[in-house]
Design a protein around this motif. Structure first.
Motif, PDB file in Angstrom:
ATOM      1  N   HIS A  40      -9.966  -5.068   6.773  1.00  0.00           N
ATOM      2  CA  HIS A  40     -10.545  -4.873   5.442  1.00  0.00           C
ATOM      3  C   HIS A  40      -9.883  -5.802   4.422  1.00  0.00           C
ATOM      4  O   HIS A  40     -10.569  -6.391   3.572  1.00  0.00           O
ATOM      5  CB  HIS A  40     -10.386  -3.421   5.005  1.00  0.00           C
ATOM      6  CG  HIS A  40     -11.027  -3.135   3.682  1.00  0.00           C
ATOM      7  ND1 HIS A  40     -12.380  -2.936   3.539  1.00  0.00           N
ATOM      8  CD2 HIS A  40     -10.497  -3.052   2.429  1.00  0.00           C
ATOM      9  CE1 HIS A  40     -12.666  -2.733   2.258  1.00  0.00           C
ATOM     10  NE2 HIS A  40     -11.531  -2.786   1.569  1.00  0.00           N
ATOM     11  N   THR A  63       0.829  -1.209   0.000  1.00  0.00           N
ATOM     12  CA  THR A  63       0.000   0.000   0.000  1.00  0.00           C
ATOM     13  C   THR A  63       0.861   1.256   0.000  1.00  0.00           C
ATOM     14  O   THR A  63       1.929   1.295   0.616  1.00  0.00           O
ATOM     15  CB  THR A  63      -0.899   0.004   1.257  1.00  0.00           C
ATOM     16  OG1 THR A  63      -1.601  -1.230   1.329  1.00  0.00           O
ATOM     17  CG2 THR A  63      -1.878   1.162   1.230  1.00  0.00           C
ATOM     18  N   ARG A  69      -8.238  -4.137  -5.150  1.00  0.00           N
ATOM     19  CA  ARG A  69      -9.221  -4.259  -6.233  1.00  0.00           C
ATOM     20  C   ARG A  69      -8.512  -4.287  -7.588  1.00  0.00           C
ATOM     21  O   ARG A  69      -8.911  -5.012  -8.503  1.00  0.00           O
ATOM     22  CB  ARG A  69     -10.212  -3.094  -6.184  1.00  0.00           C
ATOM     23  CG  ARG A  69     -11.050  -3.017  -4.923  1.00  0.00           C
ATOM     24  CD  ARG A  69     -12.028  -4.175  -4.788  1.00  0.00           C
ATOM     25  NE  ARG A  69     -12.908  -4.005  -3.635  1.00  0.00           N
ATOM     26  CZ  ARG A  69     -13.764  -4.917  -3.202  1.00  0.00           C
ATOM     27  NH1 ARG A  69     -13.861  -6.079  -3.836  1.00  0.00           N
ATOM     28  NH2 ARG A  69     -14.512  -4.685  -2.139  1.00  0.00           N
ATOM     29  N   GLU A  94      -8.511   7.018   9.107  1.00  0.00           N
ATOM     30  CA  GLU A  94      -8.889   5.639   8.810  1.00  0.00           C
ATOM     31  C   GLU A  94      -9.490   5.478   7.418  1.00  0.00           C
ATOM     32  O   GLU A  94      -9.123   4.571   6.670  1.00  0.00           O
ATOM     33  CB  GLU A  94      -9.870   5.123   9.860  1.00  0.00           C
ATOM     34  CG  GLU A  94     -10.254   3.666   9.648  1.00  0.00           C
ATOM     35  CD  GLU A  94     -11.136   3.136  10.759  1.00  0.00           C
ATOM     36  OE1 GLU A  94     -12.167   2.507  10.432  1.00  0.00           O
ATOM     37  OE2 GLU A  94     -10.794   3.349  11.946  1.00  0.00           O
ATOM     38  N   GLY A  95     -10.403   6.335   7.051  1.00  0.00           N
ATOM     39  CA  GLY A  95     -11.063   6.208   5.753  1.00  0.00           C
ATOM     40  C   GLY A  95     -10.087   6.281   4.595  1.00  0.00           C
ATOM     41  O   GLY A  95     -10.148   5.475   3.660  1.00  0.00           O
ATOM     42  N   ALA A  96      -9.154   7.241   4.651  1.00  0.00           N
ATOM     43  CA  ALA A  96      -8.188   7.410   3.565  1.00  0.00           C
ATOM     44  C   ALA A  96      -7.261   6.202   3.455  1.00  0.00           C
ATOM     45  O   ALA A  96      -6.945   5.736   2.357  1.00  0.00           O
ATOM     46  CB  ALA A  96      -7.377   8.684   3.794  1.00  0.00           C
ATOM     47  N   CYS A  97      -6.830   5.666   4.630  1.00  0.00           N
ATOM     48  CA  CYS A  97      -5.873   4.552   4.604  1.00  0.00           C
ATOM     49  C   CYS A  97      -6.544   3.258   4.151  1.00  0.00           C
ATOM     50  O   CYS A  97      -5.952   2.478   3.384  1.00  0.00           O
ATOM     51  CB  CYS A  97      -5.243   4.388   5.978  1.00  0.00           C
ATOM     52  SG  CYS A  97      -4.169   5.777   6.448  1.00  0.00           S
ATOM     53  N   VAL A  98      -7.767   3.011   4.613  1.00  0.00           N
ATOM     54  CA  VAL A  98      -8.486   1.826   4.151  1.00  0.00           C
ATOM     55  C   VAL A  98      -8.752   1.932   2.656  1.00  0.00           C
ATOM     56  O   VAL A  98      -8.666   0.942   1.917  1.00  0.00           O
ATOM     57  CB  VAL A  98      -9.799   1.642   4.943  1.00  0.00           C
ATOM     58  CG1 VAL A  98     -10.670   0.557   4.312  1.00  0.00           C
ATOM     59  CG2 VAL A  98      -9.489   1.294   6.396  1.00  0.00           C
ATOM     60  N   ASP A  99      -9.047   3.141   2.191  1.00  0.00           N
ATOM     61  CA  ASP A  99      -9.274   3.328   0.758  1.00  0.00           C
ATOM     62  C   ASP A  99      -8.016   2.991  -0.051  1.00  0.00           C
ATOM     63  O   ASP A  99      -8.116   2.444  -1.148  1.00  0.00           O
ATOM     64  CB  ASP A  99      -9.696   4.775   0.486  1.00  0.00           C
ATOM     65  CG  ASP A  99      -9.910   5.031  -0.996  1.00  0.00           C
ATOM     66  OD1 ASP A  99     -10.917   4.537  -1.539  1.00  0.00           O
ATOM     67  OD2 ASP A  99      -9.052   5.697  -1.612  1.00  0.00           O
ATOM     68  N   ARG A 100      -6.855   3.304   0.498  1.00  0.00           N
ATOM     69  CA  ARG A 100      -5.616   3.025  -0.233  1.00  0.00           C
ATOM     70  C   ARG A 100      -5.392   1.528  -0.416  1.00  0.00           C
ATOM     71  O   ARG A 100      -5.054   1.073  -1.513  1.00  0.00           O
ATOM     72  CB  ARG A 100      -4.419   3.656   0.482  1.00  0.00           C
ATOM     73  CG  ARG A 100      -4.401   5.167   0.347  1.00  0.00           C
ATOM     74  CD  ARG A 100      -3.065   5.765   0.699  1.00  0.00           C
ATOM     75  NE  ARG A 100      -3.086   7.202   0.430  1.00  0.00           N
ATOM     76  CZ  ARG A 100      -2.001   7.963   0.310  1.00  0.00           C
ATOM     77  NH1 ARG A 100      -0.815   7.405   0.417  1.00  0.00           N
ATOM     78  NH2 ARG A 100      -2.093   9.244   0.068  1.00  0.00           N
ATOM     79  N   ASN A 155      -7.684  -0.766  -0.214  1.00  0.00           N
ATOM     80  CA  ASN A 155      -8.806  -1.264  -1.013  1.00  0.00           C
ATOM     81  C   ASN A 155      -8.547  -1.048  -2.504  1.00  0.00           C
ATOM     82  O   ASN A 155      -8.762  -1.948  -3.325  1.00  0.00           O
ATOM     83  CB  ASN A 155     -10.093  -0.574  -0.590  1.00  0.00           C
ATOM     84  CG  ASN A 155     -11.292  -1.059  -1.389  1.00  0.00           C
ATOM     85  OD1 ASN A 155     -11.786  -2.157  -1.198  1.00  0.00           O
ATOM     86  ND2 ASN A 155     -11.763  -0.216  -2.309  1.00  0.00           N
ATOM     87  N   SER A 156      -8.062   0.143  -2.854  1.00  0.00           N
ATOM     88  CA  SER A 156      -7.799   0.453  -4.269  1.00  0.00           C
ATOM     89  C   SER A 156      -6.724  -0.469  -4.837  1.00  0.00           C
ATOM     90  O   SER A 156      -6.834  -0.956  -5.967  1.00  0.00           O
ATOM     91  CB  SER A 156      -7.370   1.915  -4.414  1.00  0.00           C
ATOM     92  OG  SER A 156      -8.405   2.783  -4.017  1.00  0.00           O
TER      93      SER A 156
END
Length: 655
Positions: free
Chosen positions: A109, A40, A80, A68-74, A76-77
């Protein structure tokens, strides 16, 4: 090019530190077979550590909900995008960002959308309350003994060094201590830092690094930490990596070969094993065989080596087994060598001795007021009583001594030397040999055809340790050279970087042929290389490290020939010690620059157009280290204790 380099050097895994790589790279790894840790895009080192002081309360993202939201998004992206690449074996939460609740959320996640692949994160070592955010025990630059302590503790997690063997400049020493840990099933290996030097070639041809662009502050050449140079040519360090990372290991002895197949899935059935015998370095016998050793097994294969057919004509025989590709593949041609094994067995031939009994009629020994000479048939050696050394060594009009050979107790500092403080601790050795003074000369005629000249020097240190250089010259132009350091027990002296002589030669003597381990440069802690006869030259042997430093050394040398383009030159060969009778190999290098010139330059282009060649012949040199480039010293067993004697015993001949 990158994938080919990896496959040809037995590198089977890449960590995409510290961010996901371009998608084409994953396609290549899928196709060619490389395991990936997909990482990541996360690195916040500077937020929680400065000057080696940790401040967890300032760490980002830590346990701060707003991140948290930004790091989980990273993560996740990344997942995927890369989920369907079979080369991706492990997901990584990022790099050097401490620990905290945000990483728990990222770990959860990752497992929610992919329950099958493990998740890696090194930062939890800084806060063991978050051990659960990684499925793997991951550390950076832990020494091999520290790793072994973990492996012996019946651990619940497998171990990976997400970074180790800091490959900055002349490095990657003692790597075998890490690969030896593969005997523990929980040890999963490590990732050498780094793959390639980061440098930029400017319009003037200079390879630029940190600080060359007006950037301040800067870590300067710290970007030069790759197995490849910035132009993507392999560094000499890669020689050891290839051999130590080999999936098939061969232990050779006089009865055969023990083949250990560490591959997980494939046998050795598709490999060709080429067997050879070298007599004093020269191939005299070969045979190709096929052995089918199953994955994960070891087998001893008996070989009827025809040793007795060649023993009498050689001082030593090398028994060699080479694992090679039987058929071409996408990354190498048929016959490409994957790994090798060697052993040395004693021959029956007595070492050649040079005698002056058949000297030409014009042979003469001259004992003068100022000089001592030995000459015959166009060869002459001249020793000065006033200058304190050999001042001429000639074959016809060819002169091989521009200045008397000097004692050397130093080497141009490596990046690891600087980082470990070797420079400060060993500063006195930088000048001890260079500025040694001659305090006594002893001349001893040896009949009518030879003479011994012994110079005693005081090293330029407080102890004034006495070093002797003894030349035994005969009228045939043969010279035995014995350099002796007795060991200094008075005072707590630091270990010695190197000991031997450094000799200035005319610039045309730039070609080198030697019998030792090679073909690339080797050091006491980095010589997993082949014993054989190799051809190179002074320019090729100067590895272009971003910051000029020690380079070009060759270990376990039996003999070396330094020649001009017409084939005339100087031969240096091992000879017996006059007191013990023991003959042992030496270390040597031939470079277009002296150790002092390399030490003074900050870029390769600052080194001048070569005016001379510099031959360095050593009893020994300390290793280069590799655990890291900022703290760890060269391991003790690869250092030269100042209280122990060192002896260089070689023979010189002109041809």
């Amino acid at each position: 090019d990158d994938i080919t380099f990896c496959k040809r050097h037995n590198i089977n895994a890449i960590r995409t530190s510290h961010y996901p790589n371009q998608e084409y790279w994953y396609d290549l790894c899928d196709e060619y077979g490389i395991y990936l840790i997909d990482e990541t895009n996360m690195e916040t080192h500077g937020s929680w550590v400065a000057n080696n002081i940790e401040t967890p309360e300032t760490a980002v993202p830590g346990s701060k909900p707003r991140w948290e939201g930004a790091c989980v998004d990273r993560i996740n992206s990344m997942m995927r995008r890369d989920y369907n690449h079979p080369s991706v074996l492990i997901w990584s939460l990022g790099n050097e960002s401490f620990a905290g609740e945000v990483f728990r959320a990222m770990h959860a996640h990752a497992h929610a959308i992919d329950p099958n692949r493990p998740v890696h994160y090194e930062g939890s070592v800084h806060d063991r309350a978050f051990d659960d955010v990684t499925d793997i025990e991951s550390r950076m630059y832990a020494h091999a003994d520290e790793i072994e302590e973990y492996l012996k503790s019946n651990p619940k997690k497998p171990y990976i060094s997400c970074e180790y063997m800091h490959a900055m400049g002349n490095s990657v020493g003692n790597m075998d201590e890490y690969t030896a840990l593969e005997r523990y099933p929980q040890y999963q290996g490590g990732f050498i830092w780094d793959f390639i030097d980061q440098a930029i070639l400017d319009s003037n041809g200079r390879m630029c690094y940190g600080g060359d662009f007006g950037d301040r502050p800067s870590d300067y050449e710290f970007s030069g930490d790759g197995l490849l140079f910035a132009d993507r040519t392999p560094s000499p360090k890669a020689q050891d990596v290839k051999q130590l990372y080999a999936n098939v290991h061969m232990t050779v002895d006089a009865s055969g070969i023990t083949i250990t197949n560490d591959n997980l899935f494939v046998s050795t059935a598709d490999s060709t094993f080429v067997l050879r015998i070298l007599a004093d370095g020269k191939p005299v016998w070969s045979s190709s065989r096929r052995f089918d050793v199953a994955a994960g097994t070891s087998e001893h294969v008996e070989i009827d080596w025809p040793i007795d057919d060649y023993r009498a004509g050689a001082q030593e025989l090398v028994l060699e087994a080479s694992q090679q590709l039987t058929s071409a593949c996408d990354w190498a041609p048929a016959g490409y060598e994957l790994s090798f094994g060697q052993c040395v067995v004693a021959g029956g031939k007595i070492a050649d001795t040079v005698t002056a009994a058949s000297a030409a009629s014009d042979g003469a020994i001259t004992l003068g007021r100022w000089n001592i000479g030995a000459r015959s048939a166009g060869r002459e050696a001249l020793f000065s009583l006033a200058q304190g050394g050999m001042v001429s060594y000639k074959l016809g009009e060819r002169e091989f001594v521009l200045r008397k050979p000097l004692i050397t107790t130093f080497r141009a500092l490596t990046d690891n030397d600087r980082g470990a403080g070797h420079a400060f601790e060993r500063a006195q050795w930088a000048v001890a040999g260079k500025y040694a003074r001659c305090v006594d000369t002893k001349v001893e005629p040896l009949g009518e055809t030879a003479v011994s000249v012994t110079y005693t020097y005081e090293l330029a240190i407080a102890q004034r340790t006495k070093v002797t250089i003894r030349y035994v010259a005969d009228v045939l132009g043969h010279v035995d050279l014995h350099v002796a350091y007795p060991g200094e027990k008075d005072g707590d002296l630091p270990t010695i970087p190197a000991f031997g002589i450094e000799w200035m030669l005319p610039v045309e003597y730039s070609n080198l042929r030697f019998y030792g381990v090679g073909p690339e440069e080797t050091y006491a802690d980095r010589k997993h290389a082949k014993l054989g006869i190799w051809n190179t030259n002074a320019f090729r042997d100067r590895a272009p490290y971003l910051l000029p430093q020690e380079t070009g050394n060759h270990e376990d040398v039996r003999w070396a020939e330094i020649t001009d383009d017409s084939g005339h030159g100087l031969r240096v060969s091992q000879t017996a010690n006059t007191e013990t009778g023991v003959t042992k190999p030496f270390a040597m290098s031939l470079l277009p620059y002296s150790s002092t010139m390399l030490e003074e330059a900050l870029h390769q282009d600052e080194l001048p157009e070569p005016k001379h060649m510099f031959l360095r012949v050593l009893a020994a040199q300390m290793g280069v280290g590799g655990d890291d480039s900022w703290m760890s010293p060269v391991h003790e067993q690869y250092q030269l204790p100042a209280d122990q004697p060192l002896n260089l015993d070689v023979a010189l001949d002109l041809f």
